[in-house]
Design an enzyme around this catalytic site. Structure first.
Site, PDB file in Angstrom:
ATOM      1  N   ASN A   6      58.449  -7.639  80.908  1.00  0.00           N
ATOM      2  CA  ASN A   6      59.516  -6.937  81.442  1.00  0.00           C
ATOM      3  C   ASN A   6      59.707  -5.495  81.037  1.00  0.00           C
ATOM      4  O   ASN A   6      60.511  -4.707  81.355  1.00  0.00           O
ATOM      5  CB  ASN A   6      60.779  -7.684  81.094  1.00  0.00           C
ATOM      6  CG  ASN A   6      61.034  -8.849  82.035  1.00  0.00           C
ATOM      7  OD1 ASN A   6      59.935  -8.971  83.081  1.00  0.00           O
ATOM      8  ND2 ASN A   6      61.789  -9.823  81.806  1.00  0.00           N
ATOM      9  N   LYS A  35      61.147  -9.249  77.184  1.00  0.00           N
ATOM     10  CA  LYS A  35      59.726  -9.736  76.720  1.00  0.00           C
ATOM     11  C   LYS A  35      58.836  -8.660  77.165  1.00  0.00           C
ATOM     12  O   LYS A  35      59.348  -8.044  77.967  1.00  0.00           O
ATOM     13  CB  LYS A  35      59.598 -11.174  77.023  1.00  0.00           C
ATOM     14  CG  LYS A  35      59.605 -11.131  78.670  1.00  0.00           C
ATOM     15  CD  LYS A  35      59.259 -12.683  79.320  1.00  0.00           C
ATOM     16  CE  LYS A  35      59.467 -12.839  80.550  1.00  0.00           C
ATOM     17  NZ  LYS A  35      59.523 -14.070  81.134  1.00  0.00           N
ATOM     18  N   ASP A  55      66.103 -11.536  79.534  1.00  0.00           N
ATOM     19  CA  ASP A  55      65.005 -11.743  79.696  1.00  0.00           C
ATOM     20  C   ASP A  55      63.866 -10.471  79.189  1.00  0.00           C
ATOM     21  O   ASP A  55      62.912 -10.060  79.629  1.00  0.00           O
ATOM     22  CB  ASP A  55      64.682 -11.814  81.046  1.00  0.00           C
ATOM     23  CG  ASP A  55      63.225 -12.786  81.334  1.00  0.00           C
ATOM     24  OD1 ASP A  55      62.986 -12.925  82.455  1.00  0.00           O
ATOM     25  OD2 ASP A  55      62.911 -13.197  80.397  1.00  0.00           O
ATOM     26  N   THR A  62      58.155 -17.903  79.849  1.00  0.00           N
ATOM     27  CA  THR A  62      57.701 -18.596  78.572  1.00  0.00           C
ATOM     28  C   THR A  62      58.892 -18.681  77.690  1.00  0.00           C
ATOM     29  O   THR A  62      59.891 -17.989  77.792  1.00  0.00           O
ATOM     30  CB  THR A  62      56.540 -17.534  78.044  1.00  0.00           C
ATOM     31  OG1 THR A  62      56.723 -18.019  76.564  1.00  0.00           O
ATOM     32  CG2 THR A  62      57.028 -16.305  78.030  1.00  0.00           C
ATOM     33  N   ASP A 107      63.336  -5.294  85.169  1.00  0.00           N
ATOM     34  CA  ASP A 107      64.059  -6.757  85.146  1.00  0.00           C
ATOM     35  C   ASP A 107      63.197  -7.528  86.330  1.00  0.00           C
ATOM     36  O   ASP A 107      63.562  -7.332  87.349  1.00  0.00           O
ATOM     37  CB  ASP A 107      65.313  -6.875  85.715  1.00  0.00           C
ATOM     38  CG  ASP A 107      65.755  -8.120  85.625  1.00  0.00           C
ATOM     39  OD1 ASP A 107      67.163  -8.460  85.906  1.00  0.00           O
ATOM     40  OD2 ASP A 107      65.064  -8.886  85.320  1.00  0.00           O
TER      41      ASP A 107
HETATM   42  C1  G7W Z   1      52.937  -3.716  88.977  1.00  0.00           C
HETATM   43  C2  G7W Z   1      53.238  -2.377  88.202  1.00  0.00           C
HETATM   44  C3  G7W Z   1      52.974  -3.020  86.584  1.00  0.00           C
HETATM   45  N1  G7W Z   1      54.594  -1.955  88.359  1.00  0.00           N
HETATM   46  N2  G7W Z   1      55.504  -2.724  88.671  1.00  0.00           N
HETATM   47  C4  G7W Z   1      56.475  -1.749  88.879  1.00  0.00           C
HETATM   48  C5  G7W Z   1      57.847  -2.433  89.208  1.00  0.00           C
HETATM   49  C6  G7W Z   1      58.999  -1.896  88.571  1.00  0.00           C
HETATM   50  C7  G7W Z   1      60.376  -2.648  88.771  1.00  0.00           C
HETATM   51  C8  G7W Z   1      60.464  -3.533  89.561  1.00  0.00           C
HETATM   52  N3  G7W Z   1      61.713  -4.096  89.988  1.00  0.00           N
HETATM   53  C9  G7W Z   1      62.082  -4.871  90.846  1.00  0.00           C
HETATM   54  O1  G7W Z   1      61.176  -5.590  91.682  1.00  0.00           O
HETATM   55  C10 G7W Z   1      63.373  -5.221  91.166  1.00  0.00           C
HETATM   56  C11 G7W Z   1      63.453  -6.256  91.786  1.00  0.00           C
HETATM   57  C12 G7W Z   1      65.007  -7.008  91.957  1.00  0.00           C
HETATM   58  O2  G7W Z   1      65.952  -6.470  91.244  1.00  0.00           O
HETATM   59  C13 G7W Z   1      65.010  -8.303  92.415  1.00  0.00           C
HETATM   60  C14 G7W Z   1      64.289  -8.585  93.666  1.00  0.00           C
HETATM   61  C15 G7W Z   1      64.473  -9.958  94.017  1.00  0.00           C
HETATM   62  C16 G7W Z   1      65.242 -10.799  93.721  1.00  0.00           C
HETATM   63  F1  G7W Z   1      65.340 -12.112  94.265  1.00  0.00           F
HETATM   64  C17 G7W Z   1      66.162 -10.384  92.462  1.00  0.00           C
HETATM   65  C18 G7W Z   1      67.118 -11.478  92.205  1.00  0.00           C
HETATM   66  F2  G7W Z   1      67.331 -11.313  90.897  1.00  0.00           F
HETATM   67  F3  G7W Z   1      67.960 -11.504  93.039  1.00  0.00           F
HETATM   68  F4  G7W Z   1      66.424 -12.742  92.008  1.00  0.00           F
HETATM   69  C19 G7W Z   1      66.093  -9.266  92.115  1.00  0.00           C
HETATM   70  C20 G7W Z   1      59.340  -3.851  90.419  1.00  0.00           C
HETATM   71  C21 G7W Z   1      58.049  -3.545  90.141  1.00  0.00           C
HETATM   72  C22 G7W Z   1      56.197  -0.660  88.426  1.00  0.00           C
HETATM   73  C23 G7W Z   1      56.580   0.886  88.467  1.00  0.00           C
HETATM   74  N4  G7W Z   1      58.213   0.824  88.856  1.00  0.00           N
HETATM   75  N5  G7W Z   1      56.090   1.686  87.989  1.00  0.00           N
HETATM   76  C24 G7W Z   1      54.596   1.524  87.486  1.00  0.00           C
HETATM   77  N6  G7W Z   1      54.280   0.339  87.602  1.00  0.00           N
HETATM   78  C25 G7W Z   1      54.923  -0.678  88.052  1.00  0.00           C
END
Ligand code: G7W
Length: 289
Positions: free
Chosen positions: A143, A140, A138, A174, A156
């Protein structure tokens, strides 16, 4: 600050919660500080009720298992996780410069030296993932986050497709980045594809970095047709070396796509991403990892 040591048991009281960073499909992510070390991180809150409804609990466990084992400068770290009665918490690396998508929209398109830096960092992250037999599937701009030093942080969100703010007009998922082999064969789970899918998406990403829009962007049926036919055009302002690498990534036959090792040696990358001493004393910013 030193990275948090991995104590047996994390819990919410260990964190001072800061401002919300944003929200995904399965919950919100907050800025947080681990009290004992002062370490700043992102804390993602997932509601168990939603995960149960979405029947993704075991997928989350698998995802957390995979992500916890990934340690690479261009892959966003998952340091740990814990849960209480109602919620699951993910302790994530904080990407201080936020979403690459927003940078791309603001700048319309990236100069070739910057695009080359991002592509060589993506190639390094994908080489690492593929060596661990993990396909991202995925790739893009949505991500990809940006770290404090402007480096790429591949995350991810496959399933979390952010709330529809300045995202692409299609809500979740998309088609633009899907390779032909994932569109053919009725898109069922059974049609086989390899990690070469990430190379096609890397080509789409490179195109979007340089031109500011995806190569097959159109209505959904037209996008699908252009992808399976490999129909796209490159504007004349794009250098011939960049055009050549795009052409070697956007190859319909997965087996004929350029390998990641060759991407790192491609003239366009070499021109903009000299390794070694030249990069350190070069005036402009076009040095690469
Ligand atoms: C808003 C802003 C832009 N933002 N967002 C991040 C951010 C980075 C990484 C994540 N990662 C995850 O949520 C991973 C989740 C899973 O692995 C998962 C969860 C549920 C499932 F069903 C699943 C499933 F795959 F099983 F479905 C997987 C979330 C936010 C962020 C950051 N780290 N630093 C600065 N700004 C940041």
């Amino acid at each position: 600050y030193s990275q948090p040591s991995t104590p047996k048991q994390w819990h919410l009281g260990m964190f001072e919660i800061g401002k919300p960073l944003g929200k995904g499909k399965f919950g919100r992510v907050y800025l947080a500080k681990e009290r004992s070390t002062g370490f700043v991180c992102g804390l993602k809150v997932l509601h168990k009720s939603e995960l149960q409804q979405g029947k993704v609990e075991k997928q989350v466990r698998r995802e957390i298992e995979i992500q916890s084992n990934l340690v690479h400068p261009n892959i966003l770290r998952l340091f740990g996780h814990f849960h209480d009665a109602k919620r699951v918490f993910l302790i994530l690396e904080f990407a201080a410069q936020g979403e690459l998508y927003k940078h791309l929209r603001r700048e319309q398109r990236f100069p070739e030296w910057k695009a080359a830096q991002y592509i060589v960092q993506m190639a390094s992250a994908l080489k690492y993932l593929h060596r661990k037999h993990v396909m991202h599937r995925d790739i893009k701009p949505e991500n990809i986050l940006v770290g404090i030093h402007g480096e790429i942080k591949l995350a991810d969100f496959g399933w979390s497709c952010h709330a529809p703010n300045n995202r692409r007009n299609t809500m979740c998922g998309t088609l633009d980045y899907l390779p032909p082999e994932m569109l053919r064969g009725g898109g069922g789970k059974d049609n086989f594809y390899s990690e070469k899918v990430d190379l096609w998406s890397l080509g789409v990403l490179m195109y979007e970095f340089l031109i500011g829009e995806a190569p097959f962007e159109d209505t959904q049926p037209m996008t699908q047709r252009k992808i399976v036919r490999g129909e796209y055009s490159v504007p004349s302002f794009v250098s011939s070396e960049a055009r050549d690498l795009i052409k070697r990534l956007l190859v319909l036959d997965p087996e004929k796509r350029i390998a990641l090792e060759e991407v790192e040696r491609h003239p366009w990358i070499v021109k903009h991403c000299q390794k070694g001493e030249r990069a350190t004393n070069r005036a402009s910013g076009d040095k690469c990892r």
